[in-house]
Design a protein around this motif. Structure first.
Motif, PDB file in Angstrom:
ATOM      1  N   GLU A  28      28.557 -36.118  31.799  1.00  0.00           N
ATOM      2  CA  GLU A  28      27.778 -36.570  30.636  1.00  0.00           C
ATOM      3  C   GLU A  28      28.321 -36.028  29.321  1.00  0.00           C
ATOM      4  OE1 GLU A  28      25.077 -38.712  30.310  1.00  0.00           O
ATOM      5  OE2 GLU A  28      25.566 -39.247  32.371  1.00  0.00           O
ATOM      6  N   ARG A  54      33.449 -42.059  31.572  1.00  0.00           N
ATOM      7  CA  ARG A  54      32.250 -42.419  30.814  1.00  0.00           C
ATOM      8  C   ARG A  54      32.315 -43.876  30.359  1.00  0.00           C
ATOM      9  NH1 ARG A  54      32.957 -37.284  29.564  1.00  0.00           N
ATOM     10  NH2 ARG A  54      34.027 -37.636  27.601  1.00  0.00           N
ATOM     11  N   GLY A  89      27.048 -34.601  39.061  1.00  0.00           N
ATOM     12  CA  GLY A  89      27.296 -34.622  37.622  1.00  0.00           C
ATOM     13  C   GLY A  89      28.648 -34.110  37.180  1.00  0.00           C
TER      14      GLY A  89
END
Length: 121
Positions: A28, A54, A89
């Motif tokens: 992120e 991303r 993540g």
């Protein structure tokens, strides 16, 4: 202690024959958690390369019929960047030279070990 085990595992991976460097990047934020290797600028490469992932995430709806992206490889004139999710993540960024002889089976085993360490933090 777990963070040190993660660093050690990443350094062991970066020490594999044919690998120039690798890094664990938070998907992120694009923040590099750890990096290792003998190529200069591993951290900079990793931060920039995570943008590829991303971008895919932003456009994932366009590729939904293909299923989730499991890995991405960018072939440049002098090297290859391989991106792979590695734990919740996190993204593993691996840098190799174009014609490096890599034991990709061992690399995948080490990636699974890294993912387990990431998820244990």
């Amino acid at each position: 202690m777990k963070a040190q085990a993660l660093r050690n595992a990443l350094e062991a991976m970066a020490g594999m024959p044919g690998l120039e460097g690798c890094a664990l990047v938070e998907i992120e934020a694009g923040m590099v958690w750890h990096h290792a290797g003998h190529i200069e600028g591993v951290q900079t490469f990793a931060e920039a390369a995570s943008d590829y992932w991303r971008l895919y995430n932003r456009l994932a709806h366009q590729f939904k019929d293909l299923g989730d992206l499991r890995a991405s490889v960018m072939m440049h004139a002098h090297g290859r960047i391989t991106l792979l999710p590695c734990g919740k993540g996190m993204l593993l960024v691996t840098l190799t030279r174009q014609k490096s002889d890599i034991d990709w089976t061992l690399w995948q085993e080490k990636t699974r070990e890294l993912a387990t360490l990431v998820d244990a933090l």
